[in-house]
Design a protein around this motif. Structure first.
Motif: not given
Lengths: 183, 221, 646
Positions: C202-227
């Motif tokens: 669903r997230k991908w679909r919203i992004a696909r249909t969202a207006e505007g060019d220059g779209k980004f994909v970010i991989c979130n590897g900010d693993e801050g959870d201690p443990g």
């Protein structure tokens, strides 16, 4: 164990000279970065990697390179744990206090380092030889408790291991001194 | 025009407004500290402007909700008051003050909020939180009082709007956050002489222009 | 879409990779696979490697040393797999191989042909000689999709991943219509692995249909959870599977720019992903017109500067834009208006890494794993008081009991299970009565914990729940960005109250205040950090209330953990005359000799580190810990001893 202060006290002019050299280097390396706001954090990271801290002058230079106010740079730099504003010790001790390390007694390890050096976490010894930092998690939870000594991760820490680490530092220093004397 | 119902009363407003703005413009007060009419993306940090809106299972901040036709809003339900009072107590636990000595003419926004919410200016049952900051901080042209500041961020915003390079910033993080100024700039080069926007907008008297600056600003508009 | 254009361009690359692998097999010299990820190195893998190299050259044995990523069995590090094709054994996995053992292995196994059974964890294949690891619960109960290749391939060598089927998911995606790819991900039911479990399709679909060019994909590897450290492990051990997933996602949503956001505290992971991007570009698997198609993707790495709150997507975007990482009110959601105002998909490392297997094996296959509403697998870093800590990938729906007791071996040292903390600072502590809870997004949330990023800390009877709550609040309080009132001030109040309680200064009304404050912080905060910060307090108050009450009413810590509420003493009946062991280990000289030449502890000086209790020889076992501290017998230090000290 005693910590030697002799021979490494810095005079004001030494520091000035050090700072001047740093400013020259930063000037050169800044030109490699595009003037884009998105480069702010990568620039600060590269400065800290080279000089181990962010001097006020350095932040001013970054601000003028990116054409933003020095306040803006300062605001961003003080937000993130990574950035330091004072030179750290030559030997950096980081004690992990992640969840697993906490359960395994990481605070006791931190206390041992603090007691041994007579400084608190976030501080540097007067001779700038050691600094202690607490870190949230280095991701070695299965080896808890963990300390990171100059980028080397030490697993299964114990108070007695703290002694061993300093003993090793002392041996190394004595060897260096001997080498120097024999030259 | 859009019609919505607030506390069982119908009000009219223009499209694109936030619920908070629509209410304020129609004479319905909702406590707020960080709201600025002209600000595109609301800061939404003070957490005082809660309301209940039909269709949501818990109170929402009215500064972040856009008006819609037929929206049913309540500004004084028990859950709303509970959150507002707690937010206010939390702010007061870092803001030791007495109405008698309030430096703001006619009393600051916090005094008015306390009256509206029918609570005292003390943080009870919370304790007062000690902080490791100076009572007064010199920000070149202003004196900054961290214990009066509620970090609504209005000063940072107006500074950025008025001056191309904003001179005020949030500094540090979390509980230690303060308003800061940084830079080795000759004070005569600063636009602060004629601006004073930050001090004017501050709701709690946390930024006070130094007297010599005020004199200059007045004589040199 | 041109017919199978990518597949045609990929075929020669794939056969080259396979050829390389077969070539190595044909050489028939031994291969030593050595785990060189962060936890391996922390356990001494670098010394082990050096020992292998020295011993091999000393004995002039030809063998290949292949550094591999982490297999997840952190308890067994440094872990080594030796494939010695001429010895008549299958590849064997060895555990805890230090430098000495490495030399022994070279001498006995590589030279002498004796596999040294006492260091063997198991064989990597079924055989008649050595039990295979696949038959151990630690292996057989796991189901690996995301970590399938972790620890078995050299992360720096892209060909090893390709030879094992890697990048064929991307090839398939490139030859399909983006719409089909999104349909597939939607059908698979994949939910975001970052914590909240939002449906990825669903997230991908919203992004696909969202207006505007220059779209980004970010991989979130900010693993801050201690443990939690699974993102680090995946980045270090198989960065290509993540890059493949990232490229599939970008192709599906129509983005040509992507960023992998990694914590700067993970230097090895940063290096691994940079290297991987470079080698993928060289093979035209990333970069301009990938495999000859019209799809291009730039990938860059952004190093997070150490702020837990940046795991929240709006704060993460702020930090990439060079600002303070303060969360923004949503909506607008990043998929509509994200980085630099462009539609931006932010997906977790594990989510993206789960995409290639789905692409290759299909949505239906994926749905056969896990539960109806949470298909697929979950990765947990199980640490704390378990016999076999490490990373575990299991099918959703597995019970906590199976995970903790069967897969991870249960509680060591004959102690009792007390609680399991799931989901880190946003999660909660569940007691033994919840052990049969199935692990999935909804069941855990219902129990008051949450999937979170997958940190799981198992605690035995010696853990104090009040102290654990205090620990988590200390963390969230420090990591609060300071923007909104509830989180900035509220978490500080929670921490202060908990600190008082653990020091024995709790009072009437504290628990009620903790509860009201917690509820208000949950309802009133701006972002996910504040909304979930009180969870550790609320769950422990719910399930372990009597422990809080003991701290407040009796000034007693039932688990003997809170230092202000405990004391150590030496039982004079048990203490041996003349034994000095404890004296030497005490870091503060708190132990003195009594008139009867036995030992006692000066309570004024004692810092309660517990070293004396560890050091006291088991045949005497004379050191005891009690709570409240008044229970410790008072033994006066002789005045001459004090004088001497001064």
């Amino acid at each position: 164990m005693a910590f030697h202060n002799d021979g490494i006290d810095m005079t004001a002019s030494d520091l000035d000279q050090e700072e001047r050299a740093m400013i020259q280097e930063i000037k050169r390396s800044l030109s490699k970065f595009k003037k884009h706001r998105g480069n702010l954090i990568p620039i600060l990271q590269s400065i800290q990697e080279k000089h181990s801290y962010l001097a006020s002058a350095a932040m001013e230079m970054v601000a003028s390179h990116l054409d933003i106010s020095p306040s803006e740079v300062y605001g961003v730099a003080t937000f993130y744990n990574q950035f330091r504003f004072h030179p750290p010790g030559r030997n950096q001790i980081k004690v992990c206090l992640g969840t697993a390390c906490h359960v395994a007694g990481g605070d006791i390890i931190l206390e041992n380092f603090e007691r041994k050096l007579g400084i608190k976490d976030g501080e540097t010894t007067a001779d700038r030889e050691y600094s202690i930092e607490r870190v949230a998690c280095v991701g070695c939870c299965a080896l808890a408790p963990v300390a990171v000594i100059n980028d080397n991760v030490q697993g299964y820490m114990q108070p007695s291991k703290v002694e061993g680490i300093f003993l090793q530092f002392q041996i190394e220093r004595e060897r260096e001194e001997r080498d120097k004397a024999s030259e | 025009m859009i019609k919505l119902i607030v506390d069982e009363k119908e009000i009219e407003t223009e499209e694109g407004r936030s619920v908070l703005q629509a209410c304020l413009e129609n004479g319905i007060f909702i406590p707020n500290l960080c709201f600025i009419k002209t600000r595109q993306q609301p800061h939404a940090s003070c957490r005082l402007c809660f309301v209940e809106i039909e269709g949501f299972d818990r109170p929402v901040t009215s500064c972040t909700e856009k008006v819609r036709e037929g929206l049913v809003v309540r500004t004084d339900t028990p859950p709303v008051r509970r959150l507002q009072r707690m937010a206010f107590k939390l702010l007061m636990s870092g803001h030791p003050c007495e109405a008698k000595v309030c430096p703001v003419k006619g009393g600051c926004q916090l005094i008015r909020t306390a009256k509206y919410l029918k609570v005292g200016l003390n943080p009870k049952p919370l304790e007062f939180l000690e902080r490791e900051v100076e009572e007064e901080v010199d920000l070149t042209f202003f004196t900054y009082y961290p214990f009066r500041c509620v970090l609504c961020g209005k000063c940072v915003y107006v500074c950025r709007e008025k001056n191309e390079h904003n001179l005020l910033t949030f500094a540090q993080r979390g509980f230690d956050t303060v308003i800061g100024f940084f830079g080795d700039i000759d004070p005569t080069d600063l636009p602060c002489h004629t601006c004073l926007a930050c001090a004017t907008i501050c709701p709690t008297g946390a930024l006070i222009p130094k007297p010599e600056l005020t004199r200059e600003a007045k004589s040199n508009p | 879409m041109s017919e199978q254009k990518a597949k045609k361009r990929f075929a020669p690359i794939q056969s080259e990779s396979k050829h390389r692998m077969e070539e190595q097999k044909r050489e028939s010299i031994p291969t030593i696979f050595l785990v060189m990820s962060t936890c391996g190195l922390a356990s001494g893998a670098a010394e082990t490697k050096q020992a292998f190299e020295e011993a091999l050259s000393e004995k002039s044995i030809a063998a290949r040393i292949v550094p591999v990523g982490c297999i997840g069995h952190c308890y067994a590090e440094p872990l080594v797999i030796i494939d010695h094709p001429t010895a008549g054994f299958p590849p064997i996995c060895y555990y805890q191989i230090n430098a000495d053992r490495a030399r022994i292995l070279v001498r006995s196994y590589l030279e002498g042909g004796d596999p040294v059974l006492k260091y063997v964890l198991g064989a990597m294949e079924e055989n008649d000689l050595i039990p295979a690891v696949m038959d151990f619960p630690r292996f057989s109960l796991e189901q690996r999709l995301v970590m399938e290749h972790c620890g078995l391939i050299d992360p720096d060598d892209i060909h090893q991943y390709i030879a094992r089927g890697g990048y064929s998911g991307l090839v398939k995606a490139l030859d399909s219509d983006p719409e089909e790819v999104i349909n597939l991900i939607e059908e698979s039911g994949l939910r975001g692995r970052g914590g909240a479990g939002f449906p990825s399709g669903r997230k991908w679909r919203i992004a696909r249909t969202a207006e505007g060019d220059g779209k980004f994909v970010i991989c979130n590897g900010d693993e801050g959870d201690p443990g939690a450290y699974m993102d680090r492990t995946i980045l270090e051990s198989n960065p290509h599977q993540l890059l493949e997933g990232l490229a599939i996602c970008a192709h599906a949503v129509g983005a040509n720019q992507s960023i992998v956001y990694v914590r700067a505290e993970y230097p090895l992971a940063v290096k691994a992903i940079q290297k991987a991007i470079k080698s993928a570009k060289e093979l035209s698997l990333l970069g301009p017109s990938i495999l000859g198609t019209s799809f291009s993707l730039e990938v860059s790495v952004f190093q997070g500067s150490g702020a837990f709150v940046c795991g929240e997507e709006t704060a993460l975007i702020q930090s990439i834009e060079g600002k303070r990482g303060m969360p923004q009110h949503r909506p607008p959601f990043p998929v509509e208006k994200g980085l630099w105002g462009r539609p931006t998909v932010v997906n977790n490392v594990k989510t993206l890494s789960a995409v290639p297997p789905i692409m290759v094996r299909g949505a239906e296959w994926f749905r056969t794993i896990g539960t109806e509403r949470s298909p697929g697998t979950a990765i947990f870093s199980v640490v704390g008081n378990v016999k076999h800590p490490g990373l575990v990938e299991i099918a959703m729906g597995t019970s906590l009991r199976t995970l903790i007791f069967d897969v991870c071996g249960g509680i060591p040292n004959k102690k009792e299970f007390k609680a399991v903390q799931i989901g880190g600072p946003s999660g909660g502590c569940l007691p033994a009565s919840f052990l049969d809870t199935p692990i999935d997004f909804d069941s855990l949330t219902q129990a008051g914990a949450m999937m979170g990023s997958g940190g799981m800390v198992v605690m035995d009877e010696d853990s104090c729940m009040v102290d654990v709550s205090r620990y988590f609040l200390d963390f969230t309080q420090k990591e609060s960005c300071g923007k909104c009132t509830f989180c900035r001030m509220g978490t500080k109040h929670l921490l202060n109250i908990l600190q008082r309680i653990t020091k024995g200064e709790g009072r009437d009304g504290d628990l009620e205040l903790l509860e009201t404050l917690s509820k208000d912080i949950k309802d009133g905060s701006l972002c996910g950090l504040g909304k979930t910060a009180p969870n550790p307090v609320l769950t422990s108050l719910k399930y372990f209330r009597e422990e809080y009450e003991a701290h407040i009413n009796e000034k007693r810590c039932p688990a003997l953990k809170c230092r202000a509420l405990t004391a150590f003493y030496i039982d004079l009946e048990k203490c041996a005359r003349g034994c000095e062991v404890c004296v030497g280990c005490c870091p503060v000289d708190a132990i003195f000799t009594t008139k009867g030449r036995k030992k006692a502890i000066d309570q004024e000086l004692c810092v309660k580190c517990g070293e004396c209790r560890v050091a006291c020889p088991p045949e005497y076992d004379a050191v005891f810990k009690v709570s409240p501290p008044e229970l410790a017998p008072v033994i006066e230090r002789p005045p001459e001893d004090i004088k001497e000290k001064k």
